[in-house]
Each structure stands twice: as C-alpha cells, then as structure tokens.
Write a protein that holds these residues in place. Structure first.
Motif, PDB file in Angstrom:
ATOM      1  N   SER A 110       0.849  -1.191   0.000  1.00 49.79           N
ATOM      2  CA  SER A 110       0.000   0.000   0.000  1.00 49.79           C
ATOM      3  C   SER A 110       0.884   1.240   0.000  1.00 49.79           C
ATOM      4  O   SER A 110       2.089   1.165   0.266  1.00 49.79           O
ATOM      5  N   VAL A 111       0.268   2.377  -0.322  1.00 46.03           N
ATOM      6  CA  VAL A 111       0.991   3.649  -0.341  1.00 46.03           C
ATOM      7  C   VAL A 111       0.139   4.717   0.322  1.00 46.03           C
ATOM      8  O   VAL A 111      -1.081   4.593   0.434  1.00 46.03           O
ATOM      9  N   GLU A 112       0.821   5.790   0.723  1.00 44.53           N
ATOM     10  CA  GLU A 112       0.146   6.967   1.278  1.00 44.53           C
ATOM     11  C   GLU A 112       0.752   8.194   0.625  1.00 44.53           C
ATOM     12  O   GLU A 112       1.968   8.260   0.430  1.00 44.53           O
ATOM     13  N   TRP A 113      -0.097   9.148   0.263  1.00 47.50           N
ATOM     14  CA  TRP A 113       0.398  10.415  -0.279  1.00 47.50           C
ATOM     15  C   TRP A 113      -0.654  11.490  -0.073  1.00 47.50           C
ATOM     16  O   TRP A 113      -1.789  11.196   0.332  1.00 47.50           O
ATOM     17  N   ASP A 114      -0.273  12.736  -0.307  1.00 46.79           N
ATOM     18  CA  ASP A 114      -1.229  13.828  -0.176  1.00 46.79           C
ATOM     19  C   ASP A 114      -1.661  14.307  -1.548  1.00 46.79           C
ATOM     20  O   ASP A 114      -1.072  13.947  -2.568  1.00 46.79           O
ATOM     21  N   ASP A 115      -2.701  15.118  -1.582  1.00 48.53           N
ATOM     22  CA  ASP A 115      -3.257  15.573  -2.854  1.00 48.53           C
ATOM     23  C   ASP A 115      -2.258  16.411  -3.635  1.00 48.53           C
ATOM     24  O   ASP A 115      -2.259  16.411  -4.873  1.00 48.53           O
ATOM     25  N   GLN A 116      -1.390  17.125  -2.940  1.00 52.08           N
ATOM     26  CA  GLN A 116      -0.387  17.955  -3.620  1.00 52.08           C
ATOM     27  C   GLN A 116       0.805  17.130  -4.091  1.00 52.08           C
ATOM     28  O   GLN A 116       1.657  17.633  -4.813  1.00 52.08           O
ATOM     29  N   ARG A 117       0.850  15.867  -3.655  1.00 56.08           N
ATOM     30  CA  ARG A 117       1.942  14.963  -3.995  1.00 56.08           C
ATOM     31  C   ARG A 117       3.295  15.523  -3.554  1.00 56.08           C
ATOM     32  O   ARG A 117       4.286  15.490  -4.286  1.00 56.08           O
ATOM     33  N   THR A 118       3.313  16.035  -2.344  1.00 57.28           N
ATOM     34  CA  THR A 118       4.564  16.534  -1.772  1.00 57.28           C
ATOM     35  C   THR A 118       5.373  15.404  -1.156  1.00 57.28           C
ATOM     36  O   THR A 118       6.553  15.584  -0.857  1.00 57.28           O
ATOM     37  N   PHE A 119       4.722  14.249  -0.933  1.00 56.83           N
ATOM     38  CA  PHE A 119       5.423  13.095  -0.389  1.00 56.83           C
ATOM     39  C   PHE A 119       4.702  11.832  -0.840  1.00 56.83           C
ATOM     40  O   PHE A 119       3.557  11.857  -1.307  1.00 56.83           O
ATOM     41  N   ILE A 120       5.376  10.707  -0.699  1.00 53.50           N
ATOM     42  CA  ILE A 120       4.736   9.405  -0.858  1.00 53.50           C
ATOM     43  C   ILE A 120       5.391   8.444   0.117  1.00 53.50           C
ATOM     44  O   ILE A 120       6.616   8.492   0.324  1.00 53.50           O
ATOM     45  N   GLN A 121       4.581   7.621   0.728  1.00 54.12           N
ATOM     46  CA  GLN A 121       5.085   6.608   1.658  1.00 54.12           C
ATOM     47  C   GLN A 121       4.702   5.229   1.137  1.00 54.12           C
ATOM     48  O   GLN A 121       3.530   4.950   0.864  1.00 54.12           O
TER      49      GLN A 121
END
Length: 601
Positions: A110-121
């Motif tokens: 799985s992944v996690e990120w924000d709408d601005q795509r400032t990070f991805i985990q």
C-alpha cells in the motif's frame, strides 16, 4: 491570558489528517480496480504454470548489471526488461496494461500520499523476500536510491535530485518527501521505474563494474545459465514470495525462459524459422507479408497474430537538427517537410501497408488532429497560439497528399514558396541563398530500410535543386554521433503513451538541448515548449491534462522539426503453436509476460 487562549485553541484544533493507505494510485483520477481485486482483467488467472519459452534479441551483453554506465549498450535482457517481465529485480509498484497510467502494489502492498503529492510513503509487503530468503526492507529501498545515484546510469542516477528527504517509518514503511524539482508524475515514476536492490548482497564500491555473477533479486526467476554474449537461461524460483499477490496472478507462467542473443535481425529470424526461437516480434510490413513462406508457417507450427492496441501512434520521421543554422528557420523546415512523397514511398516500398502520421498522439484523445482548439487549450497556449498555423488551431490540418508520382508539381510549388520565405530561391537549377550557396545537407542513416527512405527523399529534393547526401554508418558510429548531435538530419522514432510526462523534457526541453546523450535530437530550446511541458506535468484533472497535451501537440507540429513518416495501427507477432495468450487484449496491446506454454496445461 492572550497566550493561554492561543494555547487552548491550538490544543483543540483538529490535527491534519494522515493520508489513508491505498492499494493503487493513478496519474489522473482513481484506479479502476477496487482494493479487493483478485487479478488484472487481461490475464488468465487459471493458467497452469510450466513449460518454457525462448526469446530472441539482437545485441549482446557482457554484464549482468543493467543499471550502471557500462551496461548501456550491452544489456542483459530479462533482468530489467518490462517486455519480458522484470524477472530478477522488481519495483515498489507495477503498472496495469489496461489503464493509461495506474499502479498497483508489488513490493509495496500500500501507499500513502497527499493531494499535492509533496510526499509518498510506501508500505512494504511483510512477505516480500529476496531470493536468498532475506526480507525486503526500507533499508534496501533507501540503499537502492543511493547506490544508483552514486554508481548508476541515467535515468536511475537522477532519481534523488527531486527528493529532499528519505526516512524509514516503522518496520515496513519508507517515506519520500519531494523538493521543488518534483512534478506530479514523479511519485509514479519513482514507484514503477526504480529497481529495488538488496543492500546485503551488493558491494556499493564495485557496483559500477561489469559482472557475470548471478544477482540476488526479489523477482520470480533465478539465473540458471550464463553464456556471455550468447544466452541467459532463467528458471522459476519455487520460493518466489509474490506468486499469489493480485498484481502477479496470471504472470510469469513459464518454468524456464531462455533469452538468445543474435548479431543481426536476419539471423534471429532464421533461428525462429528453424524453431530455436519461439516468439518473433515483427516490425516490417513487407517482411510480415513475404517472409513467412517456410514449412513451419504452412503446416501450422508457426502462427501469425495481429493485435490492435488502443495506443497513440507516436512519431517517426526525418529530424532536423536546429543546432545547424541551416534549419533555424521554420519556413525552411516547413518547406523541406512537404517534399517527401509519402504516397510514392508507401506504394513502391511498403505495398501501401502504412498510414501517414500527422500527430504525435494520433489515434487517441490526446491528439490535436481533427480537433479545433477549445477555450481550455487556447488559455494554456496563451501567446504561443499566434505561432501556430490557423488550420492547426481550427482542426482542419492535414499533410497534403501527392499524386504518388514522386514529382507532384503542386506540392513542390508550395515547398518552393515556403523556402523562398526562408531566403532560398532556385538559381540555375540550384536552390540557393542570397549569396549563391546551394541548400545542402546530409541525412545519417543506420539501416538499409532507413537508407531506402532517404533515397526516396533525396530523389524529390533534387527536383527543386536541393543537394541532399546520405551517409549510412554502423551501430557504434550512429550511437556516438547521435549522442553528440553530430548530424544534419537523422531518422528517429518518438514513441507516445497515453500518459506523456517527464520524458518530454529529455526530448524537447531547453535543459536537454546541449546535454550529451539526451533525446533532444531536434535541438529545441523554446520557452513556449518548456511552458507547455510544465502545464502537462502539473495538470490535475483529466480534462486539463488532455487539453495541455493537445496544445503541446499543435506547438510541436507547427515547429516542423520533423518530416512525419508513417505508422501501422497493429502489432504483429509470430509464435510457435505451443505458445498461447489470454483472450482479453489490454489497452497497451499484447503483454508477453502473461503468455504461457500450452503444453503444460
């Protein structure tokens, strides 16, 4: 009291919500498949694994490390090869062949990120293992980015340029925070195109050296046999960790995969005819029509298949090197573009098998061909719309069709008029500038087929007094000269996808113009092109993305950097009869890594 109130407010304000883990990510919109999907819809999930396949490739290899600078020209296919499947090394996520640009979990569940795509985990699958049984860890991911930065080749060496911080999160998580150089596509590139390497099994100091030592990977196969420059045999890893995860169901169906290396295409085809190669990917319409007159093709041992993907055409053509003063004027380029007689070449060289290419994304919603620019596009273009020919803006643009004679006077007259606007007129039978210098240039070719195209072009250019020479060079010289931009005109292909992105900077961006080894063969350095690439990379909605690509398409076409040639809408594959494939054809066409040996069924 004031400070106390501020403290109370801060305590009771809701904290920013953490991004929820997701099973897949898409460049635009949401993934088509739900979180509980069982497999991709274009595979055969019931296939019985077993048997073997023998692939053929033209080339050689002297190393089993495909990621360093020494491997650029001698690639060991299969270790890192999306066409055959990445047999040894894997990525954090894998791409669906039935969506424009959507990724699902592979090493990362799985992944996690924000709408601005400032990070991805990326949250690694706890089951993920290297072929020696060691677990795949966040340390492996971080190590991979670092060793590729220090000792790897482009594009792997530049991944960290857009990352400001890498950090482990818990036992299985690894988080990347991006800097201002990253665009909205970069998280997907990082996820799908970065090989993850085992830290414990690689010596970072010697990573830039060639090696024939079979590597340890996380993929479904192990290297069984190595014959340097001739063959690599891969065998299924019976302990492959990922054989049952949804994104791998229906893939990797052979017990044994052999990749055979040949010095010439003709030698490889002869091997296919004799049964030493099982799959032959055809690229020539005349060869497809004429070359399969042999016993195995007649008795059914060899089967010819035609696939029609839903892909844009891309662009193949004669590319003008605008670093040369001769090609700096758009009118000169436009005039020279008209001279090539496609209708004559298609009939006399290719049995009318080809269709003329008139857009970089022809045959897809991204193409400007036949579509008037709407308000959204015009806003994206801004002042650049004044540089674009009216018929390209209103959607009526088409390349002119000749009478097929090789000497269509009407078309040649239009070419002469455009060349006059660029400062050239015919004097004493020679197309010359105001100082009497003849318009003269050289086309560099690499193959006999390219040479035939160049001769066709040369014949028509002579009719209006242009001196075009042809120089056919060997592969090494071609590579060296194209990498250093040492040519006037070159024949190149620009593949297109349904999700164009960062690769456009390398092909057309100003920063790539003088970068040795870049794909900016035309030598463009244009602020408007740079701006439209940026609009494409930062678009958030599907509608904005499509409009930005169509605007970009119009701008490239109006620049006349290429004499457009042709395309075929189909993919041609010949196979031995024991090789089978799924019924459903995905968006991107056939996927070799979903095929199987029906003798194992």
């Amino acid at each position: 009291m004031r400070h106390y109130l501020i403290l109370l407010i801060a305590v009771f304000l809701p904290l920013p919500l953490a991004a929820a883990p997701v099973h897949g990510i898409a460049m635009h919109g949401a993934p088509n498949l739900p979180a509980d999907y069982r497999n991709f819809d274009y595979v055969n999930p019931e296939v019985k694994k077993g048997g073997s396949v023998r692939y053929g490739v033209v080339g050689t290899y002297d190393s089993l490390n495909p990621f360093n600078l020494k491997s650029i020209r001698t690639t060991a296919r299969g270790i890192w090869d999306p066409a055959f499947g990445n047999l040894i090394y894997e990525t954090l996520m894998t791409r669906s062949g039935n969506e424009p640009f959507t990724l699902y979990g592979l090493l990362a569940e799985s992944v996690e990120w924000d709408d601005q795509r400032t990070f991805i985990q990326f949250n690694l699958n706890p089951k993920a293992r290297w072929s020696d049984g060691q677990p795949v860890t966040p340390d492996d991911v971080i190590f991979s980015l670092e060793v590729l930065r220090d000792k790897g080749r482009v594009p792997f060496s530049s991944r960290l340029d857009r990352i400001s911080k890498m950090e482990k999160v818990g036992e299985h998580g690894v988080r990347f925070t991006f800097n201002e150089k990253a665009d909205r596509e970069f998280p997907l590139i990082l996820a799908s195109s970065t090989p993850i390497l085992p830290k414990h099994a690689i010596d970072a100091d010697s990573f830039d050296q060639s090696t024939l030592k079979p590597p340890i990977g996380s993929g479904p196969y192990l290297i069984r046999t190595v014959a340097p420059g001739e063959r690599i045999v891969y065998g299924r890893n019976p302990d492959y960790w990922g054989k049952d995860i949804p994104s791998k169901v229906g893939f990797d169906n052979y017990d044994r995969i052999s990749v055979e290396y040949f010095l010439q295409e003709s030698t490889m085809f002869e091997a296919f005819k004799k049964g030493a190669v099982d799959v032959y990917l055809e690229g020539s319409p005349t060869h497809w029509e004429r070359a399969y007159d042999f016993p195995a093709a007649h008795n059914g041992d060899v089967i010819k298949d035609t696939f029609t993907p839903q892909l844009p055409t891309g662009m193949l053509g004669f590319v003008f090197n605008t670093r040369r003063v001769l090609f700096s004027d758009v009118n000169v380029r436009a005039g020279l573009s008209l001279v090539f007689d496609f209708e004559w070449a298609n009939r006399n060289l290719f049995e009318n098998a080809y269709t003329r290419t008139e857009s970089f994304w022809q045959g897809s919603p991204l193409s400007s061909l036949g579509r008037p620019a709407d308000e959204r596009e015009l806003n994206i273009l801004g002042a650049a719309k004044d540089r674009i020919e009216q018929e390209m803006l209103d959607g009526t643009y088409h390349l002119p069709k000749t009478d097929g004679s090789g000497a269509d006077r009407v078309i040649l007259k239009k070419a002469v008029d455009l060349l006059a606007m660029g400062g050239y007129t015919i004097k004493d039978g020679r197309m010359s500038d105001e100082r009497g210098r003849q318009l003269s240039f050289e086309v560099m070719a690499q193959t006999v087929d390219q040479e035939k195209l160049a001769i066709t072009y040369q014949r028509s250019l002579r009719l209006i007094g242009i001196d075009m020479r042809i120089r056919t060079v060997d592969d090494s010289q071609y590579q060296a000269r194209s990498s250093s931009f040492d040519y006037d005109v070159i024949i190149k292909s620009y593949p297109s996808s349904l999700s164009p992105g960062i690769e456009q900077i390398g092909r057309w961006g100003s920063t790539a113009r003088d970068a040795q080894g870049s794909f900016n063969f035309a030598g463009t350095a244009d602020p408007d092109i740079d701006r439209l690439i940026e609009a494409m990379l930062t678009a958030r909605s599907k509608e904005d993305f499509q409009a930005s690509v169509r605007a970009y398409d119009r701008l490239l076409l109006s620049g006349h950097y290429i004499v457009p040639l042709y395309h075929v809408p189909n993919q041609w594959v010949a196979r031995r009869k024991h090789i089978s494939y799924p019924e459903i054809l995905p968006l991107y066409g056939y996927q070799l890594n979903t095929w199987w040996d029906n003798r194992a069924q």
